[in-house]
Design an enzyme around this catalytic site. Sequence first.
Site, PDB file in Angstrom:
ATOM      1  N   GLU A  62      -4.244  -2.896  -3.286  1.00 50.74           N
ATOM      2  CA  GLU A  62      -3.006  -2.144  -3.560  1.00 50.74           C
ATOM      3  C   GLU A  62      -2.967  -1.669  -5.016  1.00 50.74           C
ATOM      4  OE1 GLU A  62      -0.990  -5.501  -2.124  1.00 50.74           O
ATOM      5  OE2 GLU A  62      -1.856  -5.103  -0.156  1.00 50.74           O
ATOM      6  N   SER A  94      -4.753   1.943   3.696  1.00 47.53           N
ATOM      7  CA  SER A  94      -4.638   0.671   4.421  1.00 47.53           C
ATOM      8  C   SER A  94      -5.873  -0.154   4.096  1.00 47.53           C
ATOM      9  CB  SER A  94      -4.546   0.917   5.930  1.00 47.53           C
ATOM     10  OG  SER A  94      -4.606  -0.321   6.610  1.00 47.53           O
ATOM     11  N   SER A 154       0.859  -1.193   0.000  1.00 41.72           N
ATOM     12  CA  SER A 154       0.000   0.000   0.000  1.00 41.72           C
ATOM     13  C   SER A 154       0.887   1.233   0.000  1.00 41.72           C
ATOM     14  CB  SER A 154      -0.909   0.006   1.234  1.00 41.72           C
ATOM     15  OG  SER A 154      -1.635  -1.187   1.306  1.00 41.72           O
ATOM     16  N   THR A 183      -6.247  -1.337   9.830  1.00 45.73           N
ATOM     17  CA  THR A 183      -5.835  -1.660  11.201  1.00 45.73           C
ATOM     18  C   THR A 183      -4.320  -1.600  11.392  1.00 45.73           C
ATOM     19  OG1 THR A 183      -5.700  -4.009  10.647  1.00 45.73           O
ATOM     20  CG2 THR A 183      -7.793  -3.240  11.565  1.00 45.73           C
TER      21      THR A 183
END
Length: 223
Positions: A190, A125, A86, A129
């Site tokens: 991603e 993300s 990412s 998390t």
Amino acid sequence: MPKGKHSRTACIITQSYCYELEWLKERMTLLKIKQMNTDTLTNNNLLAILEENRKLANQINPQQIKVLVHEIKAAKRIFVMAAGRSGLALKMAAMRFMHLGYTVFIVGETNTPAILKGDLLLLASGSGTTASVLSSAEKAKSQQATVIAITADVKSKLAVLADAIILVNAATKTDFGVSVSKQYAGSLFEQFTLLVLESVFMTLWQESGLTKEDLWPKHANLE
Ligand SMILES: O=C([C@H](O)CO)[C@H](O)[C@H](O)COP(=O)(O)O
């Protein structure tokens, strides 16, 4: 055998959604795949990846993209931060924003200054998390900077913390078993993060009226 909500018989009788049948379908697909040659397999995979990204493009909320475009234009400086792949997607976008003349910093680099009020922190993300991403969001909020997060989980801690989100309906890295993507872990998220930011760059570029030649002097010459 995975845990199903119903027994196989009950599934067939009720025709209801059933994890067990999904699992069997997946096994049969894997058997077919094993019989393909490498060229066909790779070509099919390439088309499947493109198709998954195309589906996401049709699901994206244009209002959420509009907010990001607006905040990029309004920001004094842009900071980007994400982990792993990412992070790589955000680094690629950061370079393009710099080519357009924006002041962009990648969090974690030695020349990155403190984030302050008036700055924008752009995060990505899939899971929402990742600890380093969450702590950057918290710090940026405490400094009254604007936080925008690209995430696949609208209910994640990151989505709740952010001032605005771009929701990407991709699988997250721990969506094991049957999920919205055939690809491994967060690959789809991603890839699509990069594609969304490429499209944001193009919008900003087109609105700027600048030519390729205008942008060129900002391109790295130490490479
Ligand atoms: O590199 C990654 C991993 O291989 C999953 O595909 C992720 O980008 C990295 O683990 C960060 O995860 P997220 O914060 O959930 O995007």
